[in-house]
Design a protein around this motif. Structure first.
Motif, PDB file in Angstrom:
ATOM      1  N   TYR A   1      -6.922   2.486   6.077  1.00  0.00           N
ATOM      2  CA  TYR A   1      -6.826   1.905   7.413  1.00  0.00           C
ATOM      3  C   TYR A   1      -7.866   0.811   7.608  1.00  0.00           C
ATOM      4  O   TYR A   1      -7.605  -0.192   8.284  1.00  0.00           O
ATOM      5  CB  TYR A   1      -6.991   3.004   8.472  1.00  0.00           C
ATOM      6  CG  TYR A   1      -5.827   3.964   8.491  1.00  0.00           C
ATOM      7  CD1 TYR A   1      -4.621   3.614   9.106  1.00  0.00           C
ATOM      8  CD2 TYR A   1      -5.917   5.211   7.882  1.00  0.00           C
ATOM      9  CE1 TYR A   1      -3.547   4.487   9.115  1.00  0.00           C
ATOM     10  CE2 TYR A   1      -4.849   6.085   7.880  1.00  0.00           C
ATOM     11  CZ  TYR A   1      -3.660   5.718   8.502  1.00  0.00           C
ATOM     12  OH  TYR A   1      -2.589   6.576   8.496  1.00  0.00           O
ATOM     13  N   LEU A   2      -9.052   0.991   7.014  1.00  0.00           N
ATOM     14  CA  LEU A   2     -10.068  -0.053   7.088  1.00  0.00           C
ATOM     15  C   LEU A   2      -9.586  -1.318   6.386  1.00  0.00           C
ATOM     16  O   LEU A   2      -9.712  -2.430   6.916  1.00  0.00           O
ATOM     17  CB  LEU A   2     -11.371   0.438   6.459  1.00  0.00           C
ATOM     18  CG  LEU A   2     -12.495  -0.607   6.303  1.00  0.00           C
ATOM     19  CD1 LEU A   2     -12.879  -1.201   7.658  1.00  0.00           C
ATOM     20  CD2 LEU A   2     -13.714   0.009   5.626  1.00  0.00           C
ATOM     21  N   LEU A   3      -9.018  -1.166   5.204  1.00  0.00           N
ATOM     22  CA  LEU A   3      -8.525  -2.328   4.452  1.00  0.00           C
ATOM     23  C   LEU A   3      -7.399  -3.030   5.198  1.00  0.00           C
ATOM     24  O   LEU A   3      -7.325  -4.258   5.230  1.00  0.00           O
ATOM     25  CB  LEU A   3      -8.062  -1.891   3.061  1.00  0.00           C
ATOM     26  CG  LEU A   3      -9.165  -1.343   2.144  1.00  0.00           C
ATOM     27  CD1 LEU A   3      -8.554  -0.740   0.883  1.00  0.00           C
ATOM     28  CD2 LEU A   3     -10.158  -2.436   1.781  1.00  0.00           C
ATOM     29  N   LYS A   4      -6.526  -2.266   5.824  1.00  0.00           N
ATOM     30  CA  LYS A   4      -5.438  -2.871   6.592  1.00  0.00           C
ATOM     31  C   LYS A   4      -5.971  -3.606   7.828  1.00  0.00           C
ATOM     32  O   LYS A   4      -5.451  -4.666   8.210  1.00  0.00           O
ATOM     33  CB  LYS A   4      -4.419  -1.797   6.994  1.00  0.00           C
ATOM     34  CG  LYS A   4      -3.573  -1.289   5.832  1.00  0.00           C
ATOM     35  CD  LYS A   4      -2.462  -0.379   6.301  1.00  0.00           C
ATOM     36  CE  LYS A   4      -1.530  -0.013   5.145  1.00  0.00           C
ATOM     37  NZ  LYS A   4      -0.384   0.815   5.579  1.00  0.00           N
TER      38      LYS A   4
ATOM     39  N   ASP B   1      -6.160   2.814  -7.443  1.00  0.00           N
ATOM     40  CA  ASP B   1      -5.086   2.282  -6.599  1.00  0.00           C
ATOM     41  C   ASP B   1      -3.822   2.017  -7.408  1.00  0.00           C
ATOM     42  O   ASP B   1      -3.795   1.151  -8.283  1.00  0.00           O
ATOM     43  CB  ASP B   1      -5.561   0.984  -5.939  1.00  0.00           C
ATOM     44  CG  ASP B   1      -4.530   0.406  -4.983  1.00  0.00           C
ATOM     45  OD1 ASP B   1      -3.608   1.144  -4.595  1.00  0.00           O
ATOM     46  OD2 ASP B   1      -4.654  -0.781  -4.630  1.00  0.00           O
ATOM     47  N   VAL B   2      -2.752   2.724  -7.099  1.00  0.00           N
ATOM     48  CA  VAL B   2      -1.483   2.498  -7.787  1.00  0.00           C
ATOM     49  C   VAL B   2      -0.832   1.204  -7.324  1.00  0.00           C
ATOM     50  O   VAL B   2       0.089   0.696  -7.973  1.00  0.00           O
ATOM     51  CB  VAL B   2      -0.517   3.685  -7.560  1.00  0.00           C
ATOM     52  CG1 VAL B   2      -1.087   4.957  -8.161  1.00  0.00           C
ATOM     53  CG2 VAL B   2      -0.219   3.884  -6.075  1.00  0.00           C
ATOM     54  N   SER B   3      -1.315   0.658  -6.202  1.00  0.00           N
ATOM     55  CA  SER B   3      -0.742  -0.585  -5.685  1.00  0.00           C
ATOM     56  C   SER B   3      -1.467  -1.826  -6.182  1.00  0.00           C
ATOM     57  O   SER B   3      -1.079  -2.948  -5.861  1.00  0.00           O
ATOM     58  CB  SER B   3      -0.758  -0.566  -4.149  1.00  0.00           C
ATOM     59  OG  SER B   3      -0.016   0.529  -3.656  1.00  0.00           O
ATOM     60  N   LYS B   4      -2.530  -1.644  -6.946  1.00  0.00           N
ATOM     61  CA  LYS B   4      -3.240  -2.734  -7.636  1.00  0.00           C
ATOM     62  C   LYS B   4      -3.788  -3.799  -6.683  1.00  0.00           C
ATOM     63  O   LYS B   4      -3.718  -4.999  -6.967  1.00  0.00           O
ATOM     64  CB  LYS B   4      -2.320  -3.397  -8.676  1.00  0.00           C
ATOM     65  CG  LYS B   4      -1.573  -2.417  -9.565  1.00  0.00           C
ATOM     66  CD  LYS B   4      -2.505  -1.531 -10.355  1.00  0.00           C
ATOM     67  CE  LYS B   4      -1.722  -0.539 -11.208  1.00  0.00           C
ATOM     68  NZ  LYS B   4      -2.591   0.405 -11.938  1.00  0.00           N
ATOM     69  N   HIS B   5      -4.362  -3.389  -5.573  1.00  0.00           N
ATOM     70  CA  HIS B   5      -4.949  -4.342  -4.643  1.00  0.00           C
ATOM     71  C   HIS B   5      -6.384  -4.695  -5.047  1.00  0.00           C
ATOM     72  O   HIS B   5      -7.112  -3.846  -5.570  1.00  0.00           O
ATOM     73  CB  HIS B   5      -4.948  -3.786  -3.213  1.00  0.00           C
ATOM     74  CG  HIS B   5      -3.611  -3.808  -2.558  1.00  0.00           C
ATOM     75  ND1 HIS B   5      -2.716  -2.777  -2.678  1.00  0.00           N
ATOM     76  CD2 HIS B   5      -3.003  -4.738  -1.789  1.00  0.00           C
ATOM     77  CE1 HIS B   5      -1.609  -3.063  -2.003  1.00  0.00           C
ATOM     78  NE2 HIS B   5      -1.760  -4.251  -1.461  1.00  0.00           N
ATOM     79  N   PRO B   6      -6.810  -5.925  -4.793  1.00  0.00           N
ATOM     80  CA  PRO B   6      -8.211  -6.316  -5.048  1.00  0.00           C
ATOM     81  C   PRO B   6      -9.099  -5.780  -3.934  1.00  0.00           C
ATOM     82  O   PRO B   6      -9.556  -6.538  -3.055  1.00  0.00           O
ATOM     83  CB  PRO B   6      -8.137  -7.848  -5.057  1.00  0.00           C
ATOM     84  CG  PRO B   6      -7.004  -8.179  -4.128  1.00  0.00           C
ATOM     85  CD  PRO B   6      -5.994  -7.065  -4.305  1.00  0.00           C
TER      86      PRO B   6
ATOM     87  N   PHE C   1       0.844  -1.199   0.000  1.00  0.00           N
ATOM     88  CA  PHE C   1       0.000   0.000   0.000  1.00  0.00           C
ATOM     89  C   PHE C   1       0.877   1.247   0.000  1.00  0.00           C
ATOM     90  O   PHE C   1       1.866   1.348   0.739  1.00  0.00           O
ATOM     91  CB  PHE C   1      -0.877   0.035   1.261  1.00  0.00           C
ATOM     92  CG  PHE C   1      -2.207  -0.628   1.083  1.00  0.00           C
ATOM     93  CD1 PHE C   1      -3.134  -0.119   0.187  1.00  0.00           C
ATOM     94  CD2 PHE C   1      -2.539  -1.751   1.819  1.00  0.00           C
ATOM     95  CE1 PHE C   1      -4.373  -0.721   0.027  1.00  0.00           C
ATOM     96  CE2 PHE C   1      -3.779  -2.357   1.670  1.00  0.00           C
ATOM     97  CZ  PHE C   1      -4.699  -1.834   0.770  1.00  0.00           C
ATOM     98  N   VAL C   2       0.493   2.214  -0.834  1.00  0.00           N
ATOM     99  CA  VAL C   2       1.182   3.503  -0.863  1.00  0.00           C
ATOM    100  C   VAL C   2       0.280   4.531  -0.193  1.00  0.00           C
ATOM    101  O   VAL C   2      -0.878   4.704  -0.596  1.00  0.00           O
ATOM    102  CB  VAL C   2       1.504   3.937  -2.310  1.00  0.00           C
ATOM    103  CG1 VAL C   2       2.162   5.310  -2.312  1.00  0.00           C
ATOM    104  CG2 VAL C   2       2.391   2.905  -2.986  1.00  0.00           C
ATOM    105  N   GLN C   3       0.760   5.210   0.819  1.00  0.00           N
ATOM    106  CA  GLN C   3      -0.047   6.183   1.562  1.00  0.00           C
ATOM    107  C   GLN C   3      -0.073   7.503   0.802  1.00  0.00           C
ATOM    108  O   GLN C   3       0.767   8.379   0.989  1.00  0.00           O
ATOM    109  CB  GLN C   3       0.551   6.397   2.972  1.00  0.00           C
ATOM    110  CG  GLN C   3       0.605   5.154   3.828  1.00  0.00           C
ATOM    111  CD  GLN C   3      -0.757   4.766   4.372  1.00  0.00           C
ATOM    112  OE1 GLN C   3      -1.728   5.436   4.127  1.00  0.00           O
ATOM    113  NE2 GLN C   3      -0.823   3.670   5.105  1.00  0.00           N
ATOM    114  N   THR C   4      -1.043   7.651  -0.073  1.00  0.00           N
ATOM    115  CA  THR C   4      -1.118   8.858  -0.907  1.00  0.00           C
ATOM    116  C   THR C   4      -2.319   9.728  -0.564  1.00  0.00           C
ATOM    117  O   THR C   4      -2.382  10.881  -1.005  1.00  0.00           O
ATOM    118  CB  THR C   4      -1.222   8.477  -2.386  1.00  0.00           C
ATOM    119  OG1 THR C   4      -2.432   7.726  -2.586  1.00  0.00           O
ATOM    120  CG2 THR C   4      -0.036   7.645  -2.823  1.00  0.00           C
ATOM    121  N   GLY C   5      -3.292   9.204   0.164  1.00  0.00           N
ATOM    122  CA  GLY C   5      -4.513   9.944   0.437  1.00  0.00           C
ATOM    123  C   GLY C   5      -5.502   9.907  -0.708  1.00  0.00           C
ATOM    124  O   GLY C   5      -6.572  10.518  -0.637  1.00  0.00           O
TER     125      GLY C   5
END
Length: 454
Positions: free
Chosen positions: A401-404, A434-439, A383-387
C-alpha cells in the motif's frame, strides 16, 4: 534501558562466496575516486580542485552548495588525474592517482580531558572540514546529516545481515580506543541516547562490548535484522518532524582517529566476496579504491557482474570501477544473460526462492548456500496481492500500500503508511521476493524525494 528484540519476519539469502577471515594478498589500488552519486540528496556539487592539482588525505575536493559547511575530502594523497562528467556536465567522479606513501593534512589532536572538554561546535567544525561528517546519515530521507540540526538520538548497527556481508568483529580488530573516542564525540551532538545494536545470536565483538556511553541493544532474526532502519523502528520510531542520525561503526572509528591522531584516515578493510571470486578474503585499502586489482585475475569466468556493496542494495560497477563511499565489500556474481528452457517451472533444488513454487525446492534445504546469477527470471507486471512483502518486512507498515501510494503521489497516504521510517535498503528484500518484478527501491526513493522536496 537496553532492549532485546527478536524478529521473525525476514529472509536470509545464503550465497556461496563468503569472505575468509584473513587478509588477502591483492596488489594495492593505484587510483581512488570520490563519486558525488554516492551521496543521496547532493543537489549542487562544487569541485574545489583542478586536474593536475596535488592533494593530501583530508584535502577538501568537493562540497554541496546547498550545505557548504560540509567538505568532502581526498581519501589519499596524490594527483587529481581526472574530473569525470556525464550528460549535462553532471559530475560523476573525481579520480586521484595515489602516492606510494600517503601524506595527511593536519588537524587538531585531543586526548583525555581535552577530548571531554571539547565543545559541540568545535567538534562539528573539525568534523565538517576534515571529511568525516558525510559518514553521518539523517533519517528520514537517508541523506547526509545537516550539522545545524540536533537529532533526538543516534543509532549504530553493529552487524550487517545482508548476503555475504563482512564481519564487523574482524573489520574492527584493535580499534577499541578509536571507536570509544568516536562515541565520546558523537555524544556531544545529541541530548538523547546513542543506541549501539548488536547481533543477539553471536558473540559480541570486544570493540562493542567494552563501549561506554551507549545503550547496547540485541537484535536477532533473519535479514533485515541488521538494517538500522528496522532497529530504529523497534527502539525509537521516527514520526513526522523527528530527526535521527545513523552512522556505521567504520564511521565512528574514523571520527575517533580524527580527534586522537589529528588526521583524516580513510583506510579500511574491504571484503572480496561472491561465488565467482577465485580468492576471497579481506584487503586493506582506502575509501573509494579502484577494484581492478581485486577483480583482475581473480574470477572463475569472464562473464561476471561486479557489485560495489551487497547483492541487494549495492551498485553495479565496471571491472575497473570504484568502491562506493559507504561500501565495505565487493561481490562477484555470474551475469544473468543466459536463459533456461522452462525457466522457473523446471523442477530444481539449485535455485533459491522465498516462494514454495512448483519446481523450486530450495525450502527443503534451508541451510544450503546457492550460486545465483543476476537474472530477474521475469518482467514487470501488475502488483500481486500475496502478503509476501509483509512477511519479509519486520516493521509495522504495509509495503504494498505504501508503494502504491507513492506511485499515485498521494502525500497523505505516504505519510500515514510510514514513508518517514524507510529508505531503499529497508524494503530491498521485497524487491527480491516480488513475483511482479517491480523496482521497489527506485519507487521508495521516488516517494522520499516527493516528500522531501514538496
Amino acid at each position: 534501558m537496553s532492549k532485546t528484540v527478536k524478529l521473525k519476519k525476514g529472509f536470509d539469502i545464503k550465497l556461496v562466496g563468503e569472505a575468509e577471515k584473513q587478509l588477502a594478498d591483492f596488489k594495492p589500488a593505484k587510483t581512488f575516486a570520490i563519486k558525488p552519486t554516492d551521496f543521496i540528496g547532493m543537489q549542487r556539487p562544487k569541485v574545489t580542485v583542478n586536474e593536475g592539482d596535488t592533494v593530501k588525505a583530508g584535502t577538501p575536493i568537493l562540497f554541496d552548495k546547498a550545505m557548504e559547511k560540509v567538505q568532502y575530502c581526498a581519501p589519499v594523497s596524490g594527483e587529481i588525474v581526472e574530473i569525470k562528467r556525464g550528460d549535462r556536465r553532471k559530475l560523476l567522479e573525481i579520480k586521484i592517482l595515489a602516492d606510494a606513501y600517503i601524506s595527511y593534512e593536519s588537524f587538531d589532536k585531543f586526548s583525555g580531558d581535552s577530548l571531554k572538554s571539547l565543545s559541540k561546535n568545535d567538534a562539528i567544525e573539525q568534523m565538517c572540514k576534515s571529511g568525516v561528517w558525510p559518514q553521518i546519515i539523517q533519517r528520514p530521507f537517508g541523506i547526509v546529516a545537516n550539522p545545524e540540526d540536533t537529532p533526538k538520538s543516534i543509532f549504530i548497527s553493529g552487524f550487517d545481515s545482508h548476503p555475504l556481508a563482512p564481519d564487523y568483529g574482524f573489520l574492527l580488530q584493535g580499534e577499541e580506543s578509536n571507536f570509544q573516542a568516536g562515541i565520546d564525540i558523537l555524544s556531544k551532538l545529541t541530548s538523547g541516547k546513542i543506541h549501539l545494536n548488536v547481533n543477539g545470536e553471536s558473540a559480541i565483538p570486544s570493540v562493542f562490548a567494552n563501549a561506554k556511553g551507549v545503550e547496547l541493544n540485541k537484535f536477532s532474526g533473519p535479514h533485515p535484522a541488521g538494517n538500522v532502519g528496522v532497529q530504529i523502528h523497534h527502539i525509537d520510531p521516527i514520526n513526522k518532524g523527528d530527526i535521527v542520525w545513523t552512522i556505521n561503526p567504520y564511521g565512528v572509528v574514523q571520527i575517533g582517529k580524527l580527534f586522537l591522531e589529528g588526521k583524516y584516515d580513510a583506510s579500511k578493510l574491504v571484503a572480496v566476496t561472491g561465488s565467482e571470486a577465485a580468492k576471497s578474503g579481506y584487503v586493506k585499502t582506502f575509501l573509494g579504491a579502484c577494484v581492478d586489482t581485486m577483480v583482475s585475475g581473480n574470477t572463475k569466468q569472464d562473464n561476471i557482474r561486479v557489485v560495489s556493496g551487497n547483492v541487494l542494495t549495492g551498485e553495479r560497477i565496471n571491472k575497473d570501477g570504484y568502491l562506493g563511499f559507504y561500501h565495505q565489500q565487493i561481490t562477484l556474481l555470474p551475469e544473468g544473460d543466459q536463459y533456461e528452457f522452462l525457466g522457473w517451472m523446471k523442477p530444481t533444488s539449485s535455485r533459491l526462492s522465498y516462494h514454495r513454487a512448483l519446481g523450486l525446492l530450495s525450502f527443503l534445504s534451508p541451510n544450503k548456500e546457492y550460486v545465483l546469477d543476476t537474472n530477474t527470471n521475469g518482467e514487470e507486471r501488475a502488483f500481486v496481492q500475496t502478503g509476501v512483502f509483509e512477511s519479509v518486512t519486520p516493521m509495522d507498515i504495509l509495503p504494498v500500500y505504501l508503494l502504491k501510494a507513492i506511485l499515485a503521489e498521494d502525500f497523505d497516504e505516504m505519510e500515514e503508511l510510514g514513508i518517514y521510517e524507510v529508505v531503499e535498503e529497508d524494503l530491498a528484500l521485497c524487491e527480491f521476493v516480488d513475483v511482479s518484478k517491480h523496482p521497489v527501491q527506485e519507487i521508495v526513493r521516488k516517494g522520499i524525494d516527493l516528500i522531501q522536496y514538496s
